[in-house]
Write a protein that holds these residues in place. Structure first.
Motif, PDB file in Angstrom:
ATOM      1  N   VAL A 152      45.751  39.346  43.980  1.00 15.35           N
ATOM      2  CA  VAL A 152      46.908  39.559  44.849  1.00 15.35           C
ATOM      3  C   VAL A 152      48.093  38.702  44.405  1.00 15.35           C
ATOM      4  N   SER A 153      49.253  39.351  44.300  1.00 12.91           N
ATOM      5  CA  SER A 153      50.528  38.709  43.947  1.00 12.91           C
ATOM      6  C   SER A 153      50.535  38.145  42.533  1.00 12.91           C
ATOM      7  N   HIS A 154      49.554  38.482  41.738  1.00 14.68           N
ATOM      8  CA  HIS A 154      49.509  37.991  40.370  1.00 14.68           C
ATOM      9  C   HIS A 154      49.421  39.142  39.367  1.00 14.68           C
ATOM     10  N   GLY A 155      48.352  39.951  39.433  1.00 12.14           N
ATOM     11  CA  GLY A 155      48.227  41.049  38.496  1.00 12.14           C
ATOM     12  C   GLY A 155      46.816  41.585  38.405  1.00 12.14           C
ATOM     13  N   ILE A 156      46.491  42.172  37.269  1.00 10.95           N
ATOM     14  CA  ILE A 156      45.214  42.841  37.051  1.00 10.95           C
ATOM     15  C   ILE A 156      44.575  42.269  35.788  1.00 10.95           C
ATOM     16  N   GLN A 157      43.262  42.079  35.829  1.00 11.36           N
ATOM     17  CA  GLN A 157      42.538  41.679  34.634  1.00 11.36           C
ATOM     18  C   GLN A 157      41.371  42.626  34.398  1.00 11.36           C
ATOM     19  N   SER A 158      41.089  42.896  33.122  1.00 12.48           N
ATOM     20  CA  SER A 158      40.011  43.800  32.755  1.00 12.48           C
ATOM     21  C   SER A 158      39.659  43.553  31.288  1.00 12.48           C
ATOM     22  N   GLU A 159      38.988  44.529  30.673  1.00  8.38           N
ATOM     23  CA  GLU A 159      38.664  44.471  29.259  1.00  8.38           C
ATOM     24  C   GLU A 159      38.950  45.818  28.616  1.00  8.38           C
ATOM     25  N   ILE A 160      39.486  45.770  27.395  1.00 12.95           N
ATOM     26  CA  ILE A 160      39.696  46.968  26.588  1.00 12.95           C
ATOM     27  C   ILE A 160      39.072  46.713  25.223  1.00 12.95           C
ATOM     28  N   ASP A 161      38.118  47.553  24.867  1.00 13.31           N
ATOM     29  CA  ASP A 161      37.377  47.371  23.609  1.00 13.31           C
ATOM     30  C   ASP A 161      36.751  45.988  23.534  1.00 13.31           C
ATOM     31  N   GLY A 162      36.256  45.518  24.677  1.00 12.15           N
ATOM     32  CA  GLY A 162      35.598  44.224  24.717  1.00 12.15           C
ATOM     33  C   GLY A 162      36.539  43.036  24.696  1.00 12.15           C
ATOM     34  N   LYS A 163      37.843  43.256  24.741  1.00 10.02           N
ATOM     35  CA  LYS A 163      38.822  42.180  24.695  1.00 10.02           C
ATOM     36  C   LYS A 163      39.440  41.986  26.081  1.00 10.02           C
ATOM     37  N   ARG A 164      39.531  40.734  26.504  1.00  7.94           N
ATOM     38  CA  ARG A 164      40.090  40.428  27.817  1.00  7.94           C
ATOM     39  C   ARG A 164      41.553  40.863  27.873  1.00  7.94           C
ATOM     40  N   THR A 165      41.887  41.619  28.902  1.00  5.10           N
ATOM     41  CA  THR A 165      43.233  42.181  29.044  1.00  5.10           C
ATOM     42  C   THR A 165      43.771  41.829  30.419  1.00  5.10           C
ATOM     43  N   VAL A 166      44.994  41.319  30.463  1.00  7.87           N
ATOM     44  CA  VAL A 166      45.617  40.969  31.740  1.00  7.87           C
ATOM     45  C   VAL A 166      47.045  41.479  31.758  1.00  7.87           C
ATOM     46  N   ILE A 167      47.500  41.840  32.939  1.00  7.27           N
ATOM     47  CA  ILE A 167      48.882  42.275  33.124  1.00  7.27           C
ATOM     48  C   ILE A 167      49.351  41.774  34.478  1.00  7.27           C
ATOM     49  N   GLY A 168      50.563  41.222  34.501  1.00  7.17           N
ATOM     50  CA  GLY A 168      51.064  40.698  35.763  1.00  7.17           C
ATOM     51  C   GLY A 168      52.241  39.769  35.560  1.00  7.17           C
ATOM     52  N   SER A 169      52.375  38.812  36.464  1.00  9.49           N
ATOM     53  CA  SER A 169      53.508  37.890  36.443  1.00  9.49           C
ATOM     54  C   SER A 169      53.367  36.864  35.326  1.00  9.49           C
ATOM     55  N   ARG A 170      54.435  36.198  35.029  1.00 11.27           N
ATOM     56  CA  ARG A 170      54.406  35.135  34.016  1.00 11.27           C
ATOM     57  C   ARG A 170      53.454  34.027  34.434  1.00 11.27           C
ATOM     58  N   HIS A 171      53.503  33.675  35.710  1.00 12.14           N
ATOM     59  CA  HIS A 171      52.616  32.623  36.219  1.00 12.14           C
ATOM     60  C   HIS A 171      51.158  32.973  35.952  1.00 12.14           C
ATOM     61  N   PHE A 172      50.807  34.220  36.152  1.00 10.03           N
ATOM     62  CA  PHE A 172      49.428  34.661  35.984  1.00 10.03           C
ATOM     63  C   PHE A 172      49.032  34.703  34.508  1.00 10.03           C
ATOM     64  N   VAL A 173      49.844  35.365  33.695  1.00 11.21           N
ATOM     65  CA  VAL A 173      49.478  35.602  32.292  1.00 11.21           C
ATOM     66  C   VAL A 173      49.621  34.333  31.448  1.00 11.21           C
ATOM     67  N   ILE A 174      50.755  33.667  31.543  1.00 13.86           N
ATOM     68  CA  ILE A 174      51.035  32.526  30.673  1.00 13.86           C
ATOM     69  C   ILE A 174      50.396  31.247  31.191  1.00 13.86           C
ATOM     70  N   GLU A 175      50.526  30.980  32.480  1.00 21.80           N
ATOM     71  CA  GLU A 175      50.038  29.716  33.029  1.00 21.80           C
ATOM     72  C   GLU A 175      48.558  29.776  33.407  1.00 21.80           C
ATOM     73  N   ASP A 176      48.176  30.740  34.229  1.00 24.15           N
ATOM     74  CA  ASP A 176      46.784  30.809  34.677  1.00 24.15           C
ATOM     75  C   ASP A 176      45.834  31.203  33.555  1.00 24.15           C
ATOM     76  N   GLU A 177      46.214  32.238  32.798  1.00 28.06           N
ATOM     77  CA  GLU A 177      45.343  32.732  31.737  1.00 28.06           C
ATOM     78  C   GLU A 177      45.499  31.950  30.432  1.00 28.06           C
TER      79      GLU A 177
END
Length: 292
Positions: free
Chosen positions: A141-166
């Motif tokens: 919530v309020s951050h984005g989505i995380q999953s896997e594509i071809d076995g690779k961790r994939t995330v999409i969302g805010s800068r805080h989520f992707v750059i800082e959290d991930e």
């Protein structure tokens, strides 16, 4: 009706030989007309505003409109349209524009959010297929989505989520390109396998008549305030001469209450240590529903 009014005044003058009494006859009649015409005018004004999709709570507000010195506008859906659009796509790490849009759209189509919906619409607009190619989805919530594509961790969302959290690394060159767009657009970050793959530049276009309304109010000396939930200075297509006082509105996930602070550039960064609220994918995309 007017002819009878003057006829009555003439008869009054003929019987009394008094100009004053004849004028009083007209005055009494006109005052009655004014008492009837005033509410009719107000009701007509409210009806005409309703035809323009403007709701007025009562006649008192029509009469006091001229005394208002400050106008407060919500941004999204009022000054801008309700459907954000992808204005540009920045690509990094050797990924093509088509790849970034395809991967992002196949994730975002699972959840209805105006920003995510803009990505899906852009894929459809460019005829880019975005069939299922990911693993289990986790929505934060309020951050984005995380999953896997071809076995690779994939995330999409805010800068805080992707750059800082991930912890997705970002180079100085990438930062410079992104910073330029951050002054104009909402940014949606996308990474795959801990590598920044792309950034979507998203904005809601101004309504066709918004500029005319703002210019008219400013010419009348009115103070204008805009309510918005974003921290960037102005939208990408914002007229440079608009002197709007910006009021950034933030909501608390825990209390669901709102607080507003009039600022120049928005609230300080960060999320105050909010705990991520995770939600499993409800599988609402057209593929999971089996209708596409």
């Amino acid at each position: 009706m007017v002819a009878y009014n003057f006829l009555g005044a003439a008869i009054t003058y003929a019987l009394t030989r008094s100009v004053t009494r004849a004028l009083l006859f007209l005055l009494v009649d006109i005052s009655c007309v004014l008492k009837i015409s005033t509410p009719i005018v107000v009701m007509t004004a409210m009806r005409q505003m309703g035809d323009q999709q403007v709701l007025i709570k009562g006649g008192r507000f029509v009469e006091e409109f001229a005394q208002a010195d400050t106008f407060v506008f919500d941004k999204t859906g009022t000054l801008t349209t309700t459907r954000p659009l992808v204005m540009d796509v920045l690509t990094f790490g050797g990924f093509s524009r088509e790849e970034v849009i395809r991967y992002a759209a196949c994730l975002e189509e699972h959840y209805y959010h105006p920003i995510g919906h803009a990505v899906v619409e852009q894929a459809d607009r460019e005829n880019i297929p975005h069939d299922e190619m990911h693993g289990e989805l986790t929505y934060i919530v309020s951050h984005g989505i995380q999953s896997e594509i071809d076995g690779k961790r994939t995330v999409i969302g805010s800068r805080h989520f992707v750059i800082e959290d991930e912890g997705v690394p970002i180079t100085a060159e990438q930062e410079a390109v992104i910073a330029e767009q951050a002054q104009r657009y909402n940014l949606l970050y996308f990474s795959i396998d801990q590598q920044l793959a792309g950034v979507f530049c998203i904005d809601a276009p101004l309504r066709p008549n918004a500029r005319q309304v703002m210019d008219t109010l400013r010419a009348q000396g009115k103070h204008l305030v805009m309510l918005t939930g974003i921290s960037r200075p102005v939208p990408g297509n914002w007229p440079p001469n608009w002197a709007l006082r910006k009021c950034t509105v933030r909501s608390s996930l825990k209390t669901s209450t709102f607080c507003a602070a009039a600022t120049a550039t928005g609230p300080p960064g960060g999320h105050g240590g909010r705990r991520h609220q995770r939600q499993r994918s409800p599988a609402r995309c057209r593929h999971c529903r089996g209708d596409g």
